[in-house]
Design an enzyme around this catalytic site. Structure first.
Site, short mmCIF file in Angstrom:
data_model
loop_
_atom_site.label_atom_id
_atom_site.label_comp_id
_atom_site.label_asym_id
_atom_site.label_seq_id
_atom_site.Cartn_x
_atom_site.Cartn_y
_atom_site.Cartn_z
N LYS A 88 4.69 3.93 0.15
CA LYS A 88 4.10 2.89 0.99
C LYS A 88 4.94 1.63 0.89
O LYS A 88 5.55 1.36 -0.15
CB LYS A 88 2.66 2.61 0.52
CG LYS A 88 1.77 1.91 1.53
CD LYS A 88 0.36 1.79 0.96
CE LYS A 88 -0.60 1.14 1.93
NZ LYS A 88 -1.04 2.07 2.98
N ASP A 143 4.25 8.84 5.93
CA ASP A 143 3.13 8.37 6.75
C ASP A 143 3.69 7.38 7.76
O ASP A 143 4.31 6.38 7.38
CB ASP A 143 2.06 7.72 5.88
CG ASP A 143 0.81 7.35 6.67
OD1 ASP A 143 0.94 6.65 7.69
OD2 ASP A 143 -0.30 7.75 6.26
N ASP A 172 -3.97 2.37 10.71
CA ASP A 172 -4.56 3.69 10.92
C ASP A 172 -5.37 3.82 12.21
O ASP A 172 -6.49 4.31 12.22
CB ASP A 172 -5.44 4.07 9.71
CG ASP A 172 -4.61 4.36 8.48
OD1 ASP A 172 -3.82 5.31 8.52
OD2 ASP A 172 -4.75 3.64 7.47
#
Length: 421
Positions: A230, A261, A298
């Site tokens: 991250k 991600d 998200d």
């Protein structure tokens, strides 16, 4: 409702148009059918789970309070079944430790394979696989935003047990369902302000992860670990222990997967460019398809430029056999089942559009320095009738075409979800 004859007639026209540029639509649909998405269960209940279903903590949040949130295992699997019935093909569902189903009082470090029998039985009925994520957040043992990298041994030992158990659960999934379960590791560790020591937390994290791996030896046909980095998170803006560089190096040196991600990078970074930087050296990737809006927010995945770059890269560079594709978003401002369907179908449509291209011809033009042809043809492809091929793909997979699926979701919402409130 779209008429079946109209779908087939439009497809025949599209098939001919693509054939004129050397693209086989039948082969493209065949390849699309082979791409399994790992659909994340936490969209259905706002990441609450069943062990201690409370609001998210540790810098995580879900926006909105749309009626009909799943509150029980039965409600969540019912919603997942509804979503999967509207998504073409057979896929997987990704779980977290907090989704254990048990009548005993258990903490995260005590949850084991026996607490996921409910999910395995359900997955067998659905004919799908299961992926796993150890839950390393929203818990009192997250001390000062630290878990596996904490200087407190008691804290580290607790989370090491969580990691060990998550591997055992994933192995159970693989054994029972006959397909590999990817076990993803993501932790929220970091500092809000500038730390003095940036090395020691990462050394402790390495030791903790190694201890988790050393506890058991599992056959990779059942499970494999993946590690998710991250850029930063709310509350750890100055220093992230598990950075991207940390985890891609850990994955490389342990022969494991690296999780990318799409929402965990700077907004100006092209996530797809990282695939070909890592995969010539790495074992493989776990991809979390998400949509960030100015930060790691998200949002529900839509068919935007960022998604197109991701799917084109995987298709054009022939990387699908080394990449696991999962979804990761949570939005409670809309119907949660609809969010799953929108995100999954958008991802599939983007893959299909990537597959419907004369890739070798474009590569030949590029290698001949014919950038004019490359530019012209890639632009013209944008207006080719890929939507007609998508409709045919849906028809053949017995799922609604176009927006017809929304009618089913609205009926399900009325008959099932709204009655929960």
């Amino acid at each position: 409702m779209v008429k079946e004859q109209s779908i087939q007639e439009a497809y025949e026209v599209a098939k001919q148009r693509y054939a004129e540029i050397g693209v086989d639509t039948e082969e493209a649909m065949k390849k699309l059918a082979e791409i399994k998405l790992s659909v994340h269960c936490w969209q259905g209940d706002d990441v609450r789970g069943f062990l201690n279903p409370t609001e998210l903590g540790d810098g995580l949040s879900v926006t909105g309070n749309y009626p009909g949130r799943a509150r029980t295992p039965e409600e969540l699997t019912s919603d997942l079944h509804e979503a999967l019935s509207l998504i073409p093909g057979k896929h997987k569902v990704a779980l977290h430790s907090i989704y254990a189903v048990t009548d005993k009082k258990k903490d995260l470090d005590e949850v084991g394979p026996e607490d996921f029998k409910f999910w395995v039985d359900w997955a067998k009925k659905e004919g799908i696989g299961l992926d796993m994520n150890g839950t390393f957040f929203s818990h009192p043992m997250v001390r000062e935003n630290l878990t596996l990298s904490s200087p407190d041994k008691d804290v580290r030992d607790f989370w090491i047990k969580v990691g060990i158990q998550s591997r055992r659960i994933a192995n159970y999934f693989g054994q029972e369902l006959g397909q590999q379960s990817v076990n993803n590791f993501w932790i929220p560790d970091g500092y809000k302000d500038n730390p003095i020591d940036k090395l020691a937390p990462r050394q402790r994290l390495i030791e903790s992860l190694d201890e988790i791996l050393a506890a058991d030896e599992f056959d990779e046909k059942n499970t494999i670990e993946s590690y998710e980095g991250k850029l930063f998170a709310t509350g750890i803006e100055s220093y992230t222990v598990g950075s991207h560089e940390f985890y891609d190096n850990y994955a490389l040196t342990r022969n494991k997967l690296w999780t990318i991600d799409a929402g965990h990078f700077h907004p100006t970074e092209d996530v797809s460019d990282k695939f070909t930087s890592f995969l010539p050296f790495g074992k493989g990737l776990m991809l979390h398809v998400s949509r960030s809006v100015r930060w790691d927010s998200d949002h529900v995945v839509i068919m935007d430029d960022a998604l197109a770059r991701i799917t084109r890269s995987l298709v054009r560079d022939n990387l699908l056999d080394k990449t696991n594709v999962g979804l990761d978003f949570f939005d409670a401002t809309v119907n949660r089942v609809a969010a799953w369907v929108v995100g999954a179908r958008a991802t599939q449509k983007s893959f299909l559009q990537a597959l419907l291209a004369p890739i070798q011809d474009l590569k030949d033009a590029e290698n001949s320095y014919d950038y004019t042809t490359r530019l012209v043809e890639t632009e013209e492809l944008k207006s080719f009738p890929f939507g007609a091929v998508w409709d045919e793909f849906c028809r053949r997979n017995n799922v609604p075409v176009g927006t017809d699926w929304l009618t089913e979701v609205r009926q399900y919402e009325k008959n099932v979800q709204l009655k929960r409130d």
